[in-house]
Scaffold this motif. Structure first.
Motif, PDB file in Angstrom:
ATOM      1  N   THR A   1      -7.187  15.053  10.274  1.00 29.42           N
ATOM      2  CA  THR A   1      -7.082  13.891   9.116  1.00 29.42           C
ATOM      3  C   THR A   1      -8.012  12.698   9.477  1.00 29.42           C
ATOM      4  OG1 THR A   1      -5.699  12.363   8.562  1.00 29.42           O
ATOM      5  CG2 THR A   1      -5.531  13.244  11.321  1.00 29.42           C
TER       6      THR A   1
ATOM      7  N   THR B   1      -3.186  15.883   6.879  1.00 26.18           N
ATOM      8  CA  THR B   1      -3.141  14.375   8.215  1.00 26.18           C
ATOM      9  C   THR B   1      -2.646  15.113   9.712  1.00 26.18           C
ATOM     10  OG1 THR B   1      -0.700  14.086   7.560  1.00 26.18           O
ATOM     11  CG2 THR B   1      -2.934  13.386   6.198  1.00 26.18           C
TER      12      THR B   1
ATOM     13  N   MET C   1       0.918  -1.231  -0.160  1.00 28.16           N
ATOM     14  CA  MET C   1      -0.032  -0.142  -0.176  1.00 28.16           C
ATOM     15  C   MET C   1       1.145   1.936  -0.388  1.00 28.16           C
ATOM     16  SD  MET C   1      -3.287   1.235   0.194  1.00 28.16           S
ATOM     17  CE  MET C   1      -3.848  -0.031   0.711  1.00 28.16           C
ATOM     18  N   SER C   2       1.744   1.109   0.947  1.00 27.21           N
ATOM     19  CA  SER C   2       3.307   2.324   0.616  1.00 27.21           C
ATOM     20  C   SER C   2       3.627   2.677  -0.368  1.00 27.21           C
ATOM     21  CB  SER C   2       3.653   1.963   1.758  1.00 27.21           C
ATOM     22  OG  SER C   2       4.828   1.341   1.621  1.00 27.21           O
ATOM     23  N   LEU C   3       3.900   1.654  -1.328  1.00 34.89           N
ATOM     24  CA  LEU C   3       4.437   1.443  -2.322  1.00 34.89           C
ATOM     25  C   LEU C   3       3.729   2.863  -3.434  1.00 34.89           C
ATOM     26  CD1 LEU C   3       6.655  -1.278  -3.070  1.00 34.89           C
ATOM     27  CD2 LEU C   3       6.859   0.702  -2.721  1.00 34.89           C
TER      28      LEU C   3
ATOM     29  N   GLN D   1      -3.443  11.329   1.784  1.00 35.63           N
ATOM     30  CA  GLN D   1      -2.058  10.713   1.888  1.00 35.63           C
ATOM     31  C   GLN D   1      -1.655  11.246   1.032  1.00 35.63           C
ATOM     32  OE1 GLN D   1      -1.064   7.139   4.873  1.00 35.63           O
ATOM     33  NE2 GLN D   1      -2.871   6.537   3.899  1.00 35.63           N
TER      34      GLN D   1
ATOM     35  N   ILE E   1       0.609   4.606  -2.427  1.00 34.80           N
ATOM     36  CA  ILE E   1       0.871   5.768  -2.375  1.00 34.80           C
ATOM     37  C   ILE E   1       1.552   6.597  -2.991  1.00 34.80           C
ATOM     38  CG2 ILE E   1       0.053   7.058  -0.401  1.00 34.80           C
ATOM     39  CD1 ILE E   1      -1.049   5.178   1.020  1.00 34.80           C
ATOM     40  N   ALA E   2       3.258   5.787  -2.649  1.00 37.22           N
ATOM     41  CA  ALA E   2       4.438   7.042  -2.801  1.00 37.22           C
ATOM     42  C   ALA E   2       3.409   7.267  -4.597  1.00 37.22           C
ATOM     43  CB  ALA E   2       5.397   6.013  -2.927  1.00 37.22           C
TER      44      ALA E   2
ATOM     45  N   GLN F   1       1.326   9.708  -5.149  1.00 35.52           N
ATOM     46  CA  GLN F   1       1.871  10.879  -5.275  1.00 35.52           C
ATOM     47  C   GLN F   1       2.141  11.530  -6.232  1.00 35.52           C
ATOM     48  OE1 GLN F   1       4.162  10.200  -0.901  1.00 35.52           O
ATOM     49  NE2 GLN F   1       2.315  10.643   0.091  1.00 35.52           N
TER      50      GLN F   1
ATOM     51  N   PHE G   1      -7.064   7.517   2.901  1.00 35.38           N
ATOM     52  CA  PHE G   1      -6.486   7.626   0.902  1.00 35.38           C
ATOM     53  C   PHE G   1      -5.921   8.086   0.437  1.00 35.38           C
ATOM     54  CE2 PHE G   1      -6.702   5.379  -2.861  1.00 35.38           C
ATOM     55  CZ  PHE G   1      -4.937   4.763  -2.619  1.00 35.38           C
TER      56      PHE G   1
END
Length: 244
Positions: free
Chosen positions: A177, A205, A1-3, A189, A5-6, A9, A186
């Motif tokens: 947030t 946030t 998930m972090s990948l 972010q 979001i990155a 972004q 989501f």
């Protein structure tokens, strides 16, 4: 998930590439400082229209905090365009604080439209550094849609407590947030890095209610709402007041 979001972004940042280039060249900050008051003067009208009921309820008991002078003395941190003036009681004496001097022309217009309010002075300074305001000198401090963009929420709340007289109140209305399991969070972010660049440091946030809970006020009346706004990232709000 972090990948994911990155990556998203990065995609949003690419859409705002001209802003990032101007920032790299050192040109964006002065442009933003001049543009931001104009943009807020437009957005504030729509925000007040949609949040009118909440604002009226929030400020309905301001008169309860009139001090020994017999007139309510109020300090507004991040006064901006003066969007809150219409909710202040007649005869209220206001000290306006904002780090952006370009708000003053919009503030003057708002004061003409709200002649029931008296502006004592306009201080070009941040909420973290209000040394020009005497300790225990005001009945009420107001802060709306400001704590999202200050350098230190803790320092602003400390200064607010300092300038308040004993028994005075700190009023707030801030977007915060969203719930960690929500789609709103989501997207917050994803938008946050570019949003902060575009809107003069505003962050999506922040858990501002935690700072208020830890600020050491004698009593805190706080509630969470979902604001009736078009933009999902800023729908989660907190509002209320705290007593010194």
């Amino acid at each position: 998930m972090s990948l994911l979001i990155a990556a998203l972004q990065l995609g949003v940042s690419f859409l705002a590439l001209p802003v990032y280039v101007l920032n790299f060249l050192g040109l964006w900050d002065p442009i933003c400082k001049r543009l931001f008051p104009f943009i807020m003067s437009k957005l504030a009208v729509d925000y007040n229209k949609k949040m009118q009921q909440h604002k009226r309820e929030l400020f309905s008991n301001l008169g309860d905090f009139v001090g020994p002078s017999g007139r309510l003395t109020l300090l507004e941190i991040g006064c901006g365009t003066g969007a809150n003036f219409q909710y202040y009681p007649r005869g209220c004496k206001v000290t306006c604080v904002d780090p952006n001097p370009h708000f003053q022309q919009f503030l003057s217009k708002s004061l003409k439209e709200n002649d029931h309010v008296e502006c004592e002075r306009f201080l070009v300074t941040s909420g973290e550094e209000m040394a020009q305001v005497a300790t225990g000198s005001v009945d009420v401090v107001v802060c709306t849609l400001v704590l999202c963009s200050v350098r230190s929420t803790e320092a602003v709340l400390r200064e607010a407590k300092r300038v308040l007289r004993q028994g005075g109140a700190f009023y707030f209305m801030e977007h915060v947030t969203g719930d960690a399991s929500s789609w709103i969070f989501f997207f917050q972010q994803i938008y946050d890095p570019t949003w902060s660049r575009l809107f003069d440091g505003c962050q999506l946030t922040r858990e501002t209610w935690k700072d208020l809970e830890q600020a050491g006020f004698a009593e805190l009346k706080l509630r969470h709402i979902m604001a009736p706004l078009t933009w999902n990232p800023v729908k989660p709000h907190i509002l209320g007041y705290a007593l010194k």
